[in-house]
Design a protein around this motif. Structure first.
Motif, PDB file in Angstrom:
ATOM      1  N   UNK A  98     -11.114   6.320 -23.193  1.00 40.47           N
ATOM      2  CA  UNK A  98     -11.110   5.058 -23.945  1.00 40.47           C
ATOM      3  C   UNK A  98     -12.303   4.151 -23.687  1.00 40.47           C
ATOM      4  N   UNK A  99     -12.989   4.381 -22.574  1.00 37.56           N
ATOM      5  CA  UNK A  99     -14.049   3.440 -22.197  1.00 37.56           C
ATOM      6  C   UNK A  99     -15.338   4.153 -21.800  1.00 37.56           C
ATOM      7  N   UNK A 156      -9.228  -0.977 -19.851  1.00 32.70           N
ATOM      8  CA  UNK A 156     -10.278  -1.928 -19.465  1.00 32.70           C
ATOM      9  C   UNK A 156      -9.836  -2.832 -18.308  1.00 32.70           C
ATOM     10  N   UNK A 192      -5.936  -0.027 -24.856  1.00 30.35           N
ATOM     11  CA  UNK A 192      -7.315  -0.365 -24.502  1.00 30.35           C
ATOM     12  C   UNK A 192      -7.355  -1.377 -23.355  1.00 30.35           C
ATOM     13  N   UNK A 222     -15.849   1.619 -29.110  1.00 24.58           N
ATOM     14  CA  UNK A 222     -16.255   0.802 -30.255  1.00 24.58           C
ATOM     15  C   UNK A 222     -16.210  -0.665 -29.875  1.00 24.58           C
ATOM     16  N   UNK A 223     -17.181  -1.491 -30.224  1.00 24.46           N
ATOM     17  CA  UNK A 223     -18.428  -1.181 -30.906  1.00 24.46           C
ATOM     18  C   UNK A 223     -19.295  -0.206 -30.093  1.00 24.46           C
ATOM     19  N   UNK A 224     -20.007   0.659 -30.813  1.00 23.68           N
ATOM     20  CA  UNK A 224     -20.785   1.685 -30.116  1.00 23.68           C
ATOM     21  C   UNK A 224     -22.044   1.089 -29.456  1.00 23.68           C
ATOM     22  N   UNK A 257     -18.391  -2.380 -18.372  1.00 24.54           N
ATOM     23  CA  UNK A 257     -17.403  -1.420 -18.878  1.00 24.54           C
ATOM     24  C   UNK A 257     -17.065  -1.857 -20.290  1.00 24.54           C
ATOM     25  N   UNK A 258     -17.133  -0.944 -21.247  1.00 24.37           N
ATOM     26  CA  UNK A 258     -16.862  -1.303 -22.640  1.00 24.37           C
ATOM     27  C   UNK A 258     -16.030  -0.220 -23.331  1.00 24.37           C
ATOM     28  N   UNK A 259     -15.309  -0.600 -24.412  1.00 23.66           N
ATOM     29  CA  UNK A 259     -14.609   0.436 -25.189  1.00 23.66           C
ATOM     30  C   UNK A 259     -15.646   1.253 -25.981  1.00 23.66           C
ATOM     31  N   UNK A 293      -8.956 -12.279 -26.916  1.00 23.81           N
ATOM     32  CA  UNK A 293      -9.982 -13.132 -27.529  1.00 23.81           C
ATOM     33  C   UNK A 293     -11.248 -12.349 -27.885  1.00 23.81           C
ATOM     34  N   UNK A 294     -11.227 -11.033 -27.714  1.00 27.88           N
ATOM     35  CA  UNK A 294     -12.397 -10.210 -28.041  1.00 27.88           C
ATOM     36  C   UNK A 294     -12.316  -9.725 -29.490  1.00 27.88           C
ATOM     37  N   UNK A 295     -13.342  -8.995 -29.900  1.00 25.76           N
ATOM     38  CA  UNK A 295     -13.367  -8.450 -31.261  1.00 25.76           C
ATOM     39  C   UNK A 295     -12.165  -7.530 -31.497  1.00 25.76           C
ATOM     40  N   UNK A 296     -11.751  -6.809 -30.446  1.00 19.56           N
ATOM     41  CA  UNK A 296     -10.599  -5.905 -30.595  1.00 19.56           C
ATOM     42  C   UNK A 296      -9.306  -6.700 -30.782  1.00 19.56           C
ATOM     43  N   UNK A 300     -24.419  -0.963 -31.747  1.00 21.28           N
ATOM     44  CA  UNK A 300     -23.877  -2.268 -32.167  1.00 21.28           C
ATOM     45  C   UNK A 300     -23.796  -3.235 -30.983  1.00 21.28           C
ATOM     46  N   UNK A 345     -16.892 -11.038 -26.037  1.00 17.58           N
ATOM     47  CA  UNK A 345     -16.539 -11.020 -27.469  1.00 17.58           C
ATOM     48  C   UNK A 345     -16.475  -9.587 -27.993  1.00 17.58           C
ATOM     49  N   UNK A 346     -17.355  -8.735 -27.457  1.00 18.20           N
ATOM     50  CA  UNK A 346     -17.405  -7.340 -27.903  1.00 18.20           C
ATOM     51  C   UNK A 346     -16.446  -6.474 -27.074  1.00 18.20           C
ATOM     52  N   UNK A 347     -15.527  -7.123 -26.375  1.00 20.09           N
ATOM     53  CA  UNK A 347     -14.485  -6.452 -25.592  1.00 20.09           C
ATOM     54  C   UNK A 347     -15.020  -5.744 -24.353  1.00 20.09           C
ATOM     55  N   UNK A 348     -16.214  -6.130 -23.900  1.00 26.65           N
ATOM     56  CA  UNK A 348     -16.771  -5.539 -22.688  1.00 26.65           C
ATOM     57  C   UNK A 348     -16.372  -6.339 -21.460  1.00 26.65           C
ATOM     58  N   UNK A 356     -14.526  -0.971 -35.888  1.00 24.58           N
ATOM     59  CA  UNK A 356     -14.206  -0.839 -34.458  1.00 24.58           C
ATOM     60  C   UNK A 356     -12.782  -0.329 -34.234  1.00 24.58           C
ATOM     61  N   UNK A 391      -7.831  -8.528 -23.735  1.00 20.40           N
ATOM     62  CA  UNK A 391      -8.823  -8.438 -24.815  1.00 20.40           C
ATOM     63  C   UNK A 391      -8.438  -9.271 -26.037  1.00 20.40           C
TER      64      UNK A 391
END
Lengths: 193, 90
Positions: free
Chosen positions: B45-46, A91, A87, B16-18, B12-14, A97-100, B21, B69-72, A13, A95
């Motif tokens: 970026x998003x 957004x 990022x 990655x993860x695509x 809205x998401x970055x 606490x997120x995966x990023x 995923x 968790x997936x940054x969304x 990622x 972020x």
């Protein structure tokens, strides 16, 4: 397996797989050529005690490892922090606490470990014949020449690895890397010999 | 018992993860989740995606947690289908 998958995901990622691979080869090459240079230098000098050679080479190997670890961590931590901030701005959310966010904390350590361990492990492998000889084990070649052979072999394998990545002839890529090592050894012979 | 059978979310998401995923992570929240993700808009970026989730009983809190968790970032709930079933007492 779970940890490996997590590392793979975090590197994916953050698009850091290429960086890890590059650091592994670049610093691995550094380690191999540094040991080759030191051992070639010792082989041209008046015979020194094996323990002196081992300590000098081990000192250089540890310094290379620490240098790789710290420099990569400092630069990657800054890069990851910058990428996360960018990022977060896009957004409009926190972020951390997120995966990023997780990736921005862990990826610098992963890259730093690869960058530090790559020259250290390669150097230790090159020093193996010196340790074996020092422990009294018989070797087919003199310990210094055995170490030089291992160094050349590892440089060749790094070239093979690069060839596999670039999807070109692994043999040719290995030979090119080997040529660099041979030129290095020749220069040392010319200037130190 | 009231259960959410279908939800359409605007997220809205970055990059990655695509999309694959991201959808897989949401599908992993439950054993019978079906996820349909459509990319609506993309910038540097998003990307804005529409996620359609169907299951016997959708756990919305778990979905929300998975998305963050997936940054969304969940922007809106655009559609919901909820069924009410009579409790069967033995």
């Amino acid at each position: 397996m779970h940890v490996l998958n997590e590392i793979r995901f975090l590197l994916h990622i953050t698009s850091s797989r290429d960086i890890v691979r590059r650091y592994f080869v670049v610093n691995g090459f550094d380690g191999a050529l540094t040991m080759l240079g030191l051992i070639t230098g010792f082989s041209l000098s008046t015979a020194a005690d094996l323990s002196v050679i081992i300590n000098a080479c081990l000192g250089a190997a540890i310094a290379l490892g620490m240098s790789g670890l710290s420099s990569a961590y400092i630069s990657e931590a800054a890069e990851r922090k910058r990428a996360l901030t960018k990022l977060e701005c896009a957004m409009v959310t926190d972020l951390k606490s997120s995966a990023h966010g997780e990736a921005s904390r862990r990826v610098p350590w992963i890259i730093a470990l690869v960058n530090g361990l790559s020259p250290l492990i390669i150097s230790l492998l090159i020093l193996l014949p010196l340790w074996l000889a020092n422990a009294g084990l018989p070797l087919p070649l003199s310990p210094l020449y055995s170490a030089i052979v291992i160094a050349l072999l590892l440089v060749f394998l790094l070239g093979v690895f690069l060839g596999r990545i670039a999807d070109i002839s692994w043999f040719r890529s290995g030979l090119e890397a080997l040529l660099i090592a041979m030129v290095t050894a020749t220069l040392i012979y010319l200037f130190a010999g | 018992m009231i259960s959410v059978k279908k939800m359409v979310l605007d997220v809205l998401k970055p990059h990655q993860p695509n999309a694959v995923e991201f959808s897989k992570a949401i599908a992993r929240v439950g054993s019978d989740y079906s996820v349909h993700l459509t990319v609506l808009e993309m910038d540097e970026n998003t990307e804005t995606v529409q996620i359609e989730i169907s299951a016997m009983a959708i756990d919305f809190a778990a979905i929300q947690s998975c998305i963050s968790d997936m940054a969304g970032s969940l922007h809106s709930i655009d559609e919901v289908i909820v069924d009410s079933e009579a409790d069967v007492d033995g």
